[in-house]
Scaffold this motif. Sequence first.
Motif, short mmCIF file in Angstrom:
data_model
loop_
_atom_site.label_atom_id
_atom_site.label_comp_id
_atom_site.label_asym_id
_atom_site.label_seq_id
_atom_site.Cartn_x
_atom_site.Cartn_y
_atom_site.Cartn_z
N SER A 19 0.84 -1.21 0.00
CA SER A 19 0.00 0.00 0.00
C SER A 19 0.87 1.25 0.00
CB SER A 19 -0.93 -0.01 1.22
OG SER A 19 -1.94 -0.98 1.07
N GLY A 20 2.00 1.20 0.72
CA GLY A 20 2.91 2.34 0.75
C GLY A 20 3.50 2.63 -0.63
N ILE A 21 3.88 1.58 -1.34
CA ILE A 21 4.41 1.75 -2.71
C ILE A 21 3.32 2.30 -3.62
CG2 ILE A 21 5.25 0.50 -4.74
CD1 ILE A 21 6.75 -1.37 -2.75
N ARG A 61 -12.30 -6.94 0.40
CA ARG A 61 -12.16 -6.44 1.77
C ARG A 61 -10.69 -6.31 2.20
NH1 ARG A 61 -11.88 -10.42 5.91
NH2 ARG A 61 -13.94 -11.19 5.33
N ILE A 62 -9.88 -7.30 1.90
CA ILE A 62 -8.47 -7.29 2.36
C ILE A 62 -7.73 -6.10 1.76
CG2 ILE A 62 -6.26 -8.52 2.20
CD1 ILE A 62 -7.87 -11.14 2.53
N VAL A 63 -7.86 -5.91 0.45
CA VAL A 63 -7.13 -4.82 -0.19
C VAL A 63 -7.66 -3.46 0.26
CG1 VAL A 63 -8.57 -4.79 -2.30
CG2 VAL A 63 -6.23 -3.97 -2.40
N ASN A 64 -8.98 -3.31 0.39
CA ASN A 64 -9.55 -2.01 0.79
C ASN A 64 -9.20 -1.66 2.23
OD1 ASN A 64 -10.69 -1.51 -1.71
ND2 ASN A 64 -12.65 -2.46 -1.20
N THR A 65 -9.27 -2.66 3.11
CA THR A 65 -8.93 -2.41 4.52
C THR A 65 -7.46 -2.03 4.65
OG1 THR A 65 -10.62 -3.99 5.25
CG2 THR A 65 -8.91 -3.41 6.84
N SER A 66 -6.60 -2.76 3.94
CA SER A 66 -5.16 -2.48 4.02
C SER A 66 -4.85 -1.07 3.54
CB SER A 66 -4.38 -3.49 3.18
OG SER A 66 -4.52 -4.78 3.69
N LEU A 67 -5.44 -0.69 2.41
CA LEU A 67 -5.17 0.64 1.86
C LEU A 67 -5.68 1.73 2.79
CD1 LEU A 67 -4.15 2.50 -0.37
CD2 LEU A 67 -6.35 2.19 -1.55
#
Length: 802
Positions: A19-21, A61-67
């Motif tokens: 997410s940082g990248i 959900r995983i990608v949205n929560t992480s971002l």
Amino acid sequence: MKKRTIKKVAVIGSGIMGSGIACHFANIGVEVLLLDIIPNQLTEKEEANGLTLTDKQVRNRIVNTSLQDTLKSKPSPIYHQKFANRITTGNLEDDIHKVKDVDWIIEVVVERLDIKKQVFDNLEKHRTPGTLITSNTSGIPIKFMTEGRSEDFQQHFCGTHFFNPPRYLKLFEIIPGPKTKQEVLDFLNNYGEKFLGKTAVIAKDTPAFIGNRIGIFSIMSLFHTVKEMDLTIEEVDKLTGPVIGRQKSATFRTVDVVGLDTLVHVANGLYENVPNDEQHELFKLPDFIQTMMDNKWLGSKTGQGFYKKVKNTDGQSEIKSLDLNTLAYRDRKSANFATLELTKSIDDVVKRFPVLIKGKDKAGEFYRKNFAALFAYVSHRIPEISNDLYKIDDAMQAGFGWEHGPFQIWDAIGLQEGLKLIEEQGYKVADWVTEMQNNNVKHFYTIKEGNTYYYNISEKKYIKIPGQDAFIILDNIRETNTVFKNTGVAVQDIGDGILNLEFRSKMNSIGSDVLVGINKAIDIAEKNYQGLVVSNNGKNFSVGANIGMIFMLAAEQEYDELNIAVKYFQDTMMRMRYSSIPTIAAPHNMTLGGGCELSLHADKVVAHAETYIGLVEFGVGVIPGGGGSKEMTLRASDSFHAGDVEINKLRDNFLSIGMAKVSTSAYEAYDTGILQKGKDIVVVNKNRQLAIAKKHALLMAENGYTQPVKRSDIKVLGKQALGAFYVGTDQMFAGKYISEHDKKIANKLAYVMAGGDLSENTYVNEQYLLDLEREAFLSLTTERKTLERLQHMLKKGKPLRN
């Protein structure tokens, strides 16, 4: 070779790093596709809402929560929250086909070769031939990842190792695979430096590459030295922090922030994978580290590590330290060393090293051990991890925040002195250093005609470090190109008729010597040059006016003298604005108070992306007195358009000052009105900033720069604005949002920005507003509570609310 452009990237894996990248690519205007796995079960909340595993919001959900978690983190990974709109999320089942449309795929999944290979299998089915594909691995050999892949995949594949957090740490390691095309490496090297704002270093495919190989050695060496010398963690952090050009968090606090498990993971990997390293046993975990790992004392993420925050009996938070002998937490101890006292008067870090190694106390012994081990170790890593010594220094500066890399420190101490340390501490140096000494070569680096050259081992001669043509390096030209200097500034000729004005005062604060220097630089430029840039290499551009001088004059009630000093500051800022040559401000990092006012009065600002700029004078009990209050009033007036509610525009600028807003990036400074769209620009690579600022000064000069005409058309709103602002400050005080003194300062500012208690809207000139501003500033310095704020800032370095 076809031209390659990056318009869209896919980032595979949305953890902290992925997410940082993604955020950093969004920072520079690139469209990002961020993908991650789908969940294998529902949460309780999803079940309660009647969702199923087939619903899109569940699958993403995983990608949205992480971002979202990453976007909420501090410091922020993104220059401006609206830039997050450049990131599209998805999952690796429904959206994997979209990678066919991207220009670069970056894999950032868990550090397991088997999982990475599965991901590559899937990606290769959808990837368009010729698309760049890289892995952000921190240590898995690149050669293992490409096994079984197509020829095109292997030719366009390599490692691209970002350091965490990607926005702030500048190291970008590029690690070729066995078949990576040279044009791919060249492209990534240029792109990393020019567009991502990184220090790009092409590394060899060796365990932990360059940065972590040297960085983890340095930390592990310290862990063993701590026990050997019976040092406390406070003593080590005192010895390895700002005094040697490292971060304030030094060693143990940094490990707490990064996570002990992260460090141990890399150290264990090195222990297993570098059996022939002459310091192999050093990568074995000391007993106290193993105990901390067993106890899950991993640092900030687990609530305790080398330090632990606890509540005392009064309910106040305090920090406890780990006793490395008993492994119990205790009260923090102060750490003092006579050797460090000797360096207090030496501002230039590089000049401290010869003093530190001569220390007669424990500190001197520590530095002799530490540097001897480091120098010997890096000498043996060439050519193993890099053929070129400068790449090791670049990696440690950009990846670990060292002000000077190992070979630069060795140069500062002296080649002969470094060899003596190595021998005395029982280490052996690599043969190439001995050969270099026998050939009467005494330095790893040399400066010629403003460029840095490094000693090339294979060619046995100095070679120019590549890529410098895009930079202007002040450290390399200061001695030969300085046309004026005093205790506060140095003015350099940077070529093509452009001067650079460099602040050299403590913390780059603006006192009388700096103001004299600014006026002198403008005098010289107007007489013999085409333009002036204000830029420096300090940690911060400027922390503002010299408040020590203001406090002293106010405390001694030398108001006439204070009035003259403030008037001189205002007049100097007006010279920046109305000189006959273009003036460019090139701020970076902290640009506060007077530093901000100088930027406001330049013809153009070329800001580094990491510029934290604002008018913060309320914190010391005054209003901006160097033209800042005037300028924000003028800018509000310039923004008035027919049909506008003009007071709302003025209120925005009033609140920027009244709330002491500081942007968390240069892009946010457009929102606060400090930077102006269409005029001021942002540069991502700090190394390029001065060269770009110079180009803009030259362009303005060559396009026929005309000295501006002083303004007398500033619309002020008088009693209409004054009444509204007074009502606002009354409400804020009644609601206990501000103190009585805050209200007094705000009302003084309101009076200035309204143009006084004029009965109707009026057009005034700048001097009228400057006089109001100076009068308000001086009246506030007569207040006891302002003196308390000034004194508190001088003593504690932070604002007082009184």
